[in-house]
Design a protein around this motif. Sequence first.
Motif, mmCIF file in Angstrom:
data_model
loop_
_atom_site.group_PDB
_atom_site.id
_atom_site.type_symbol
_atom_site.label_atom_id
_atom_site.label_comp_id
_atom_site.label_asym_id
_atom_site.label_seq_id
_atom_site.Cartn_x
_atom_site.Cartn_y
_atom_site.Cartn_z
ATOM 1 N N MET A 1 -78.349 -88.363 -18.027
ATOM 2 C CA MET A 1 -77.160 -88.063 -17.251
ATOM 3 C C MET A 1 -77.487 -86.917 -16.307
ATOM 4 S SD MET A 1 -73.500 -86.979 -18.730
ATOM 5 C CE MET A 1 -72.131 -87.667 -17.951
ATOM 6 N N ALA A 2 -77.091 -87.062 -15.091
ATOM 7 C CA ALA A 2 -77.384 -86.047 -14.081
ATOM 8 C C ALA A 2 -76.570 -84.793 -14.342
ATOM 9 C CB ALA A 2 -77.072 -86.597 -12.691
ATOM 10 N N HIS A 3 -77.154 -83.674 -13.985
ATOM 11 C CA HIS A 3 -76.457 -82.396 -14.173
ATOM 12 C C HIS A 3 -75.373 -82.258 -13.106
ATOM 13 C CE1 HIS A 3 -75.823 -78.233 -15.134
ATOM 14 N NE2 HIS A 3 -76.045 -77.908 -13.865
ATOM 15 N N ARG A 4 -74.184 -81.982 -13.533
ATOM 16 C CA ARG A 4 -73.070 -81.777 -12.603
ATOM 17 C C ARG A 4 -72.710 -80.306 -12.627
ATOM 18 N NH1 ARG A 4 -71.157 -86.961 -10.467
ATOM 19 N NH2 ARG A 4 -72.298 -88.405 -11.750
ATOM 20 N N ARG A 5 -72.404 -79.753 -11.521
ATOM 21 C CA ARG A 5 -72.029 -78.347 -11.492
ATOM 22 C C ARG A 5 -70.691 -78.168 -10.794
ATOM 23 N NH1 ARG A 5 -75.519 -75.577 -6.740
ATOM 24 N NH2 ARG A 5 -75.328 -77.285 -5.294
ATOM 25 N N GLU A 6 -70.092 -77.049 -11.078
ATOM 26 C CA GLU A 6 -68.809 -76.730 -10.457
ATOM 27 C C GLU A 6 -69.088 -76.109 -9.094
ATOM 28 O OE1 GLU A 6 -64.939 -73.942 -11.141
ATOM 29 O OE2 GLU A 6 -66.298 -74.223 -12.795
ATOM 30 N N ARG A 7 -68.576 -76.705 -8.053
ATOM 31 C CA ARG A 7 -68.800 -76.205 -6.713
ATOM 32 C C ARG A 7 -67.523 -75.643 -6.125
ATOM 33 N NH1 ARG A 7 -72.451 -80.891 -3.920
ATOM 34 N NH2 ARG A 7 -74.235 -80.616 -5.275
ATOM 35 N N HIS A 8 -67.598 -74.492 -5.581
ATOM 36 C CA HIS A 8 -66.518 -73.876 -4.822
ATOM 37 C C HIS A 8 -65.227 -73.717 -5.620
ATOM 38 C CE1 HIS A 8 -69.169 -74.465 -1.432
ATOM 39 N NE2 HIS A 8 -69.209 -75.770 -1.700
ATOM 40 N N GLY A 9 -65.337 -73.576 -6.939
ATOM 41 C CA GLY A 9 -64.163 -73.324 -7.759
ATOM 42 C C GLY A 9 -63.184 -74.477 -7.850
ATOM 43 N N ARG A 10 -63.650 -75.711 -7.616
ATOM 44 C CA ARG A 10 -62.741 -76.861 -7.646
ATOM 45 C C ARG A 10 -62.702 -77.551 -8.994
ATOM 46 N NH1 ARG A 10 -64.729 -79.165 -1.968
ATOM 47 N NH2 ARG A 10 -66.598 -79.318 -3.219
ATOM 48 N N GLY A 11 -63.323 -76.990 -9.992
ATOM 49 C CA GLY A 11 -63.275 -77.601 -11.314
ATOM 50 C C GLY A 11 -64.487 -78.472 -11.574
ATOM 51 N N LEU A 12 -64.523 -79.026 -12.776
ATOM 52 C CA LEU A 12 -65.655 -79.852 -13.176
ATOM 53 C C LEU A 12 -65.683 -81.154 -12.394
ATOM 54 C CD1 LEU A 12 -65.460 -79.391 -17.033
ATOM 55 C CD2 LEU A 12 -67.108 -78.378 -15.479
ATOM 56 N N ARG A 13 -66.886 -81.624 -12.130
ATOM 57 C CA ARG A 13 -67.074 -82.912 -11.471
ATOM 58 C C ARG A 13 -67.723 -83.866 -12.467
ATOM 59 N NH1 ARG A 13 -63.584 -82.105 -7.982
ATOM 60 N NH2 ARG A 13 -64.046 -80.644 -6.345
ATOM 61 N N GLY A 14 -67.479 -85.114 -12.318
ATOM 62 C CA GLY A 14 -68.110 -86.094 -13.188
ATOM 63 C C GLY A 14 -67.251 -86.456 -14.376
ATOM 64 N N PRO A 15 -67.776 -87.290 -15.269
ATOM 65 C CA PRO A 15 -66.992 -87.756 -16.422
ATOM 66 C C PRO A 15 -66.747 -86.643 -17.425
ATOM 67 C CG PRO A 15 -69.235 -88.568 -16.541
ATOM 68 C CD PRO A 15 -69.106 -87.880 -15.215
ATOM 69 N N LEU A 16 -65.618 -86.725 -18.120
ATOM 70 C CA LEU A 16 -65.277 -85.738 -19.131
ATOM 71 C C LEU A 16 -65.839 -86.091 -20.503
ATOM 72 C CD1 LEU A 16 -61.567 -85.027 -18.212
ATOM 73 C CD2 LEU A 16 -63.537 -83.594 -17.771
ATOM 74 N N ALA A 17 -66.200 -87.340 -20.709
ATOM 75 C CA ALA A 17 -66.751 -87.768 -21.987
ATOM 76 C C ALA A 17 -68.021 -88.568 -21.732
ATOM 77 C CB ALA A 17 -65.735 -88.620 -22.738
ATOM 78 N N LEU A 18 -68.972 -88.447 -22.626
ATOM 79 C CA LEU A 18 -70.207 -89.214 -22.508
ATOM 80 C C LEU A 18 -69.914 -90.691 -22.723
ATOM 81 C CD1 LEU A 18 -72.595 -86.893 -24.506
ATOM 82 C CD2 LEU A 18 -72.463 -87.152 -22.036
ATOM 83 N N PRO A 19 -70.730 -91.557 -22.134
ATOM 84 C CA PRO A 19 -70.504 -92.989 -22.343
ATOM 85 C C PRO A 19 -70.711 -93.380 -23.803
ATOM 86 C CG PRO A 19 -72.154 -92.596 -20.629
ATOM 87 C CD PRO A 19 -71.806 -91.278 -21.224
ATOM 88 N N ASN A 20 -70.067 -94.466 -24.178
ATOM 89 C CA ASN A 20 -70.232 -95.009 -25.521
ATOM 90 C C ASN A 20 -71.701 -95.407 -25.692
ATOM 91 O OD1 ASN A 20 -70.340 -96.718 -27.766
ATOM 92 N ND2 ASN A 20 -68.243 -97.413 -27.456
ATOM 93 N N PRO A 21 -72.389 -94.913 -26.737
ATOM 94 C CA PRO A 21 -73.815 -95.215 -26.872
ATOM 95 C C PRO A 21 -74.103 -96.695 -27.150
ATOM 96 C CG PRO A 21 -73.035 -93.982 -28.773
ATOM 97 C CD PRO A 21 -71.910 -94.033 -27.779
ATOM 98 N N LEU A 22 -73.135 -97.433 -27.667
ATOM 99 C CA LEU A 22 -73.363 -98.848 -27.987
ATOM 100 C C LEU A 22 -73.157 -99.747 -26.779
ATOM 101 C CD1 LEU A 22 -71.614 -98.976 -31.466
ATOM 102 C CD2 LEU A 22 -74.060 -98.746 -30.976
ATOM 103 N N THR A 23 -72.122 -99.467 -25.994
ATOM 104 C CA THR A 23 -71.805 -100.351 -24.871
ATOM 105 C C THR A 23 -72.238 -99.785 -23.526
ATOM 106 O OG1 THR A 23 -69.608 -99.394 -24.585
ATOM 107 C CG2 THR A 23 -69.798 -101.272 -26.085
ATOM 108 N N GLY A 24 -72.390 -98.474 -23.433
ATOM 109 C CA GLY A 24 -72.736 -97.853 -22.160
ATOM 110 C C GLY A 24 -71.541 -97.632 -21.251
ATOM 111 N N ASN A 25 -70.365 -98.083 -21.680
ATOM 112 C CA ASN A 25 -69.147 -97.907 -20.876
ATOM 113 C C ASN A 25 -68.559 -96.523 -21.113
ATOM 114 O OD1 ASN A 25 -69.339 -100.538 -19.948
ATOM 115 N ND2 ASN A 25 -68.096 -101.332 -21.628
ATOM 116 N N PRO A 26 -67.896 -95.965 -20.107
ATOM 117 C CA PRO A 26 -67.244 -94.668 -20.330
ATOM 118 C C PRO A 26 -66.125 -94.795 -21.351
ATOM 119 C CG PRO A 26 -66.942 -95.410 -18.056
ATOM 120 C CD PRO A 26 -67.756 -96.440 -18.754
ATOM 121 N N VAL A 27 -65.913 -93.733 -22.104
ATOM 122 C CA VAL A 27 -64.863 -93.717 -23.116
ATOM 123 C C VAL A 27 -63.527 -93.501 -22.412
ATOM 124 C CG1 VAL A 27 -63.987 -92.520 -25.142
ATOM 125 C CG2 VAL A 27 -66.442 -92.819 -24.844
#
Length: 148
Positions: A1-27
């Motif tokens: 998973m690529a590293h996401r960083r907070e830019r310009h104080g706008r909050g987190l970017r990217g998914p909040l939960a890791l994908p399901n390890p069995l299906t690969g779909n986001p939770v």
Amino acid sequence: MAHRRERHGRGLRGPLALPNPLTGNPVPLRARAAGAEYFTACVQQGVARVSAACPRALVGIDVGVEDVPSVVSGWSRDRVPLAAAIGPEPPHHGQVVLYRRPLEHRARTRKGLRILVFRTLVEQLHALTEIPLEELDPEGWATDDDWE
């Protein structure tokens, strides 16, 4: 998973939960009902409980919701009303109006809001119909002091 960083104080970017390890779909994250939707659901549940316990209590009575009470001549500045009961005047039905914001302000939790809405509804129906509280609420929620 690529590293996401907070830019310009706008909050987190990217998914909040890791994908399901069995299906690969986001939770999928469960959506919580908004304040007004939850309040409306509480009122509907309360009306359904009263209707199941004492169907005659709702005959000729309309139950409604408003955000805040309008300025009424009998309203003092010390206390904000939680609800209003308006008696029937032919050709109109009787009305119970629950005020969402004052009720939400008084409740500490969502469970407390649900119980407070039910208690307020039962008290207003009791005032309009003069049906005993025990008949409107046989389980005793409206009179139980330990509700939270």
